[in-house]
Design a protein around this motif. Structure first.
Motif, PDB file in Angstrom:
ATOM      1  N   LEU A  71       0.835  -1.403   0.028  1.00  0.00           N
ATOM      2  CA  LEU A  71       0.006   0.022  -0.025  1.00  0.00           C
ATOM      3  C   LEU A  71       0.685   1.364   0.069  1.00  0.00           C
ATOM      4  CD1 LEU A  71      -3.077   1.169   0.355  1.00  0.00           C
ATOM      5  CD2 LEU A  71      -2.565   0.910   2.924  1.00  0.00           C
ATOM      6  N   ARG A  72       0.684   2.107  -1.053  1.00  0.00           N
ATOM      7  CA  ARG A  72       1.477   3.264  -0.991  1.00  0.00           C
ATOM      8  C   ARG A  72       0.723   4.399  -1.197  1.00  0.00           C
ATOM      9  NH1 ARG A  72       6.613   0.575  -4.630  1.00  0.00           N
ATOM     10  NH2 ARG A  72       7.318  -0.785  -2.698  1.00  0.00           N
ATOM     11  N   ARG A  73       1.168   5.600  -0.710  1.00  0.00           N
ATOM     12  CA  ARG A  73       0.897   6.956  -1.085  1.00  0.00           C
ATOM     13  C   ARG A  73       1.540   7.552  -2.245  1.00  0.00           C
ATOM     14  NH1 ARG A  73      -2.689   8.358   2.694  1.00  0.00           N
ATOM     15  NH2 ARG A  73      -2.202   7.374   5.002  1.00  0.00           N
ATOM     16  N   ALA A  74       0.798   8.219  -3.134  1.00  0.00           N
ATOM     17  CA  ALA A  74       1.284   8.850  -4.153  1.00  0.00           C
ATOM     18  C   ALA A  74       0.740   9.969  -4.699  1.00  0.00           C
ATOM     19  CB  ALA A  74       1.704   7.965  -5.346  1.00  0.00           C
ATOM     20  N   ALA A  75       1.369  10.960  -5.441  1.00  0.00           N
ATOM     21  CA  ALA A  75       0.583  12.409  -5.851  1.00  0.00           C
ATOM     22  C   ALA A  75       0.813  12.360  -7.171  1.00  0.00           C
ATOM     23  CB  ALA A  75       1.226  13.376  -5.161  1.00  0.00           C
ATOM     24  N   LEU A  76      -0.404  13.196  -7.818  1.00  0.00           N
ATOM     25  CA  LEU A  76      -0.138  13.512  -9.147  1.00  0.00           C
ATOM     26  C   LEU A  76       0.191  14.744  -9.188  1.00  0.00           C
ATOM     27  CD1 LEU A  76      -0.414  12.822 -12.286  1.00  0.00           C
ATOM     28  CD2 LEU A  76      -2.856  13.529 -12.009  1.00  0.00           C
ATOM     29  N   ASP A  86      -3.796  13.733  -4.039  1.00  0.00           N
ATOM     30  CA  ASP A  86      -2.863  12.687  -3.307  1.00  0.00           C
ATOM     31  C   ASP A  86      -3.855  11.257  -3.634  1.00  0.00           C
ATOM     32  OD1 ASP A  86      -4.791  12.014  -0.618  1.00  0.00           O
ATOM     33  OD2 ASP A  86      -4.887  14.000  -1.644  1.00  0.00           O
ATOM     34  N   PHE A  87      -3.023  10.226  -3.925  1.00  0.00           N
ATOM     35  CA  PHE A  87      -3.757   8.704  -4.064  1.00  0.00           C
ATOM     36  C   PHE A  87      -3.160   7.850  -2.816  1.00  0.00           C
ATOM     37  CE2 PHE A  87      -3.730  10.036  -8.851  1.00  0.00           C
ATOM     38  CZ  PHE A  87      -5.308   9.896  -8.831  1.00  0.00           C
ATOM     39  N   LEU A  88      -3.861   6.860  -2.579  1.00  0.00           N
ATOM     40  CA  LEU A  88      -3.515   5.746  -1.808  1.00  0.00           C
ATOM     41  C   LEU A  88      -3.707   4.724  -2.903  1.00  0.00           C
ATOM     42  CD1 LEU A  88      -2.959   5.061   0.871  1.00  0.00           C
ATOM     43  CD2 LEU A  88      -5.140   4.139   1.369  1.00  0.00           C
ATOM     44  N   CYS A  89      -2.515   3.966  -3.099  1.00  0.00           N
ATOM     45  CA  CYS A  89      -2.445   2.888  -4.245  1.00  0.00           C
ATOM     46  C   CYS A  89      -2.244   1.594  -4.015  1.00  0.00           C
ATOM     47  CB  CYS A  89      -1.290   3.297  -5.232  1.00  0.00           C
ATOM     48  SG  CYS A  89      -1.093   4.905  -5.549  1.00  0.00           S
ATOM     49  N   TRP A  90      -3.010   0.750  -4.353  1.00  0.00           N
ATOM     50  CA  TRP A  90      -2.670  -0.811  -4.259  1.00  0.00           C
ATOM     51  C   TRP A  90      -3.116  -1.566  -5.260  1.00  0.00           C
ATOM     52  CZ3 TRP A  90      -6.961   1.800  -1.981  1.00  0.00           C
ATOM     53  CH2 TRP A  90      -8.040   1.428  -2.357  1.00  0.00           C
ATOM     54  N   ARG A  91      -2.510  -2.767  -5.332  1.00  0.00           N
ATOM     55  CA  ARG A  91      -2.935  -3.745  -6.205  1.00  0.00           C
ATOM     56  C   ARG A  91      -4.057  -4.771  -6.135  1.00  0.00           C
ATOM     57  NH1 ARG A  91       2.671  -6.415  -7.956  1.00  0.00           N
ATOM     58  NH2 ARG A  91       0.963  -7.659  -9.347  1.00  0.00           N
ATOM     59  N   GLU A  92      -4.839  -5.236  -7.024  1.00  0.00           N
ATOM     60  CA  GLU A  92      -5.607  -6.266  -7.042  1.00  0.00           C
ATOM     61  C   GLU A  92      -5.614  -7.170  -8.242  1.00  0.00           C
ATOM     62  OE1 GLU A  92      -9.085  -4.345  -4.123  1.00  0.00           O
ATOM     63  OE2 GLU A  92      -9.688  -5.256  -6.007  1.00  0.00           O
ATOM     64  N   GLY A  93      -4.776  -8.171  -8.028  1.00  0.00           N
ATOM     65  CA  GLY A  93      -4.623  -8.903  -9.108  1.00  0.00           C
ATOM     66  C   GLY A  93      -3.632  -8.167 -10.178  1.00  0.00           C
ATOM     67  N   LEU A  98      -6.866   3.312  -7.169  1.00  0.00           N
ATOM     68  CA  LEU A  98      -6.249   4.751  -6.513  1.00  0.00           C
ATOM     69  C   LEU A  98      -7.548   5.370  -5.908  1.00  0.00           C
ATOM     70  CD1 LEU A  98      -4.702   5.598 -10.216  1.00  0.00           C
ATOM     71  CD2 LEU A  98      -3.491   4.635  -8.057  1.00  0.00           C
ATOM     72  N   GLN A  99      -7.262   5.493  -4.506  1.00  0.00           N
ATOM     73  CA  GLN A  99      -7.963   6.271  -3.913  1.00  0.00           C
ATOM     74  C   GLN A  99      -7.697   7.587  -3.619  1.00  0.00           C
ATOM     75  OE1 GLN A  99      -8.266   5.963   0.571  1.00  0.00           O
ATOM     76  NE2 GLN A  99      -8.494   8.365  -0.067  1.00  0.00           N
ATOM     77  N   SER A 100      -8.804   8.854  -3.743  1.00  0.00           N
ATOM     78  CA  SER A 100      -8.641  10.039  -3.463  1.00  0.00           C
ATOM     79  C   SER A 100      -9.800  10.557  -3.099  1.00  0.00           C
ATOM     80  CB  SER A 100      -7.918  10.929  -4.806  1.00  0.00           C
ATOM     81  OG  SER A 100      -9.001  10.827  -5.819  1.00  0.00           O
TER      82      SER A 100
END
Length: 336
Positions: A71-76, A86-93, A98-100
């Motif tokens: 789980l990582r934070r990132a910005a555009l 700001d995004f909270l990023c994770w993978r599913e498969g 990207l949550q904002s």
């Protein structure tokens, strides 16, 4: 119970930020275990064989090496290094979520889509399919165990009920589940934890020192101003992305004159984007409110980007040089 869920979701999507008593809900969040439905947050899904490369080239953090349990934070950012979201990023498969803030999501979907060109990636707003539930407090882990879920370590994720459980810290979790599963989980958790509105969850974010960009603060901050480096939202080892030169220069030359501070005020709420003032800058704002929520002890707590010298001098005011005084509070992490 279904009608209760639907009525609550409809009310909160219409802009309500509490379930009846904002201060009591904030106090419950500070002292006990709470569960929050969060329609003020939204989700984008990036799919396709080039999704990781696409996002890696656009965001401030390392997405290519994001593990399935990560789980990582990132910005555009803009080319000038100013945060668009700001995004909270994770993978599913093979997909990336990207949550904002929900208010930013339509614009971010359009902005990111402009970069797709020939990339083999598809972007969708899946907010309605994946209502987000927050769970926080000393009993949160035990309640998740009762649902048959073992929480991951901080800033990790696990698969659960067709979606994901995200650990923001040791006591604060997000459930991103398919709608039917989310309703079932909400009903179960609401029997054991105090239901609260988005304002109480926002207070928890503020107490954690985590910024949330919104429409009124877009393009206002270089990531370091909003302490995005302190909360793990920037990789200084990855390649180029929009604004990377500015972000890197700010880091390596140490030219951060403004930082984000935690503060409390008495009186009425002042919205994000409100100016911050100090004696040494007179009528000229020395900063800006990032986010604000009712405080457990009354008044409001906030995060604000403030010129460091002004914060150190004290006598910080909001809205005008004669506005309410902001009392600075500690952050849970150190800043350089």
């Amino acid at each position: 119970m279904t009608q209760d869920w639907n009525s609550l979701l409809h009310r909160l999507r219409d802009g309500a930020d509490n379930l009846g008593d904002a201060q009591a809900e904030a106090k419950a969040a500070a002292e006990g275990t709470v569960v929050a439905l969060l329609p003020d947050l939204g989700l984008l899904r990036a799919s396709g064989p080039e999704a990781a490369d696409f996002l890696h080239r656009l965001l401030t953090n390392d997405i290519e090496n994001l593990p399935p349990e990560g789980l990582r934070r990132a910005a555009l950012c803009t080319p000038k290094g100013r945060m668009l979201t700001d995004f909270l990023c994770w993978r599913e498969g093979e997909d990336y979520l990207l949550q904002s803030g929900a208010d930013l999501l339509p614009g971010m979907l359009k902005k990111l889509s402009m970069y797709i060109l020939r990339s083999k990636v598809t972007l969708r707003d899946v907010s309605a399919e994946r209502p987000l539930i927050g769970l926080s407090g000393p009993d949160a882990t035990a309640l998740l165990a009762e649902l048959g879920v073992t929480p991951p370590p901080t800033m990790g994720r696990v698969d659960v009920r067709g979606g994901s459980l995200l650990a923001l810290d040791a006591q604060r979790f997000l459930l991103a589940l398919p709608a039917a599963e989310a309703e079932t989980a909400w009903q179960a958790l609401a029997q054991r934890a105090r239901p609260v509105g988005p304002a109480a969850w926002r207070w928890l974010e503020i107490a954690a020192g985590v910024p949330r960009i919104c429409l009124s603060t877009q393009e206002a901050f270089v990531p370091q101003m909003a302490n995005f480096d302190a909360v793990g939202g920037i990789s200084f080892k990855k390649g180029c992305y929009p604004g990377q030169e500015i972000v890197a220069r700010t880091h390596y030359l140490g030219k951060v004159k403004r930082r984000m501070f935690h503060a409390r005020i008495d009186g009425e709420a002042l919205p994000p984007g409100t100016g911050v003032f100090a004696a040494e800058t007179g009528d000229q704002a020395c900063g800006m409110v990032v986010s604000l929520a009712p405080a457990p002890t009354g008044g409001h707590e906030l995060l604000a980007v403030i010129q460091i010298s002004c914060a150190e001098a004290g006598d910080i005011r909001l809205g005008s040089p004669e506005g309410p005084r902001a009392v600075l509070l500690p952050l849970p992490y150190a800043m350089d």
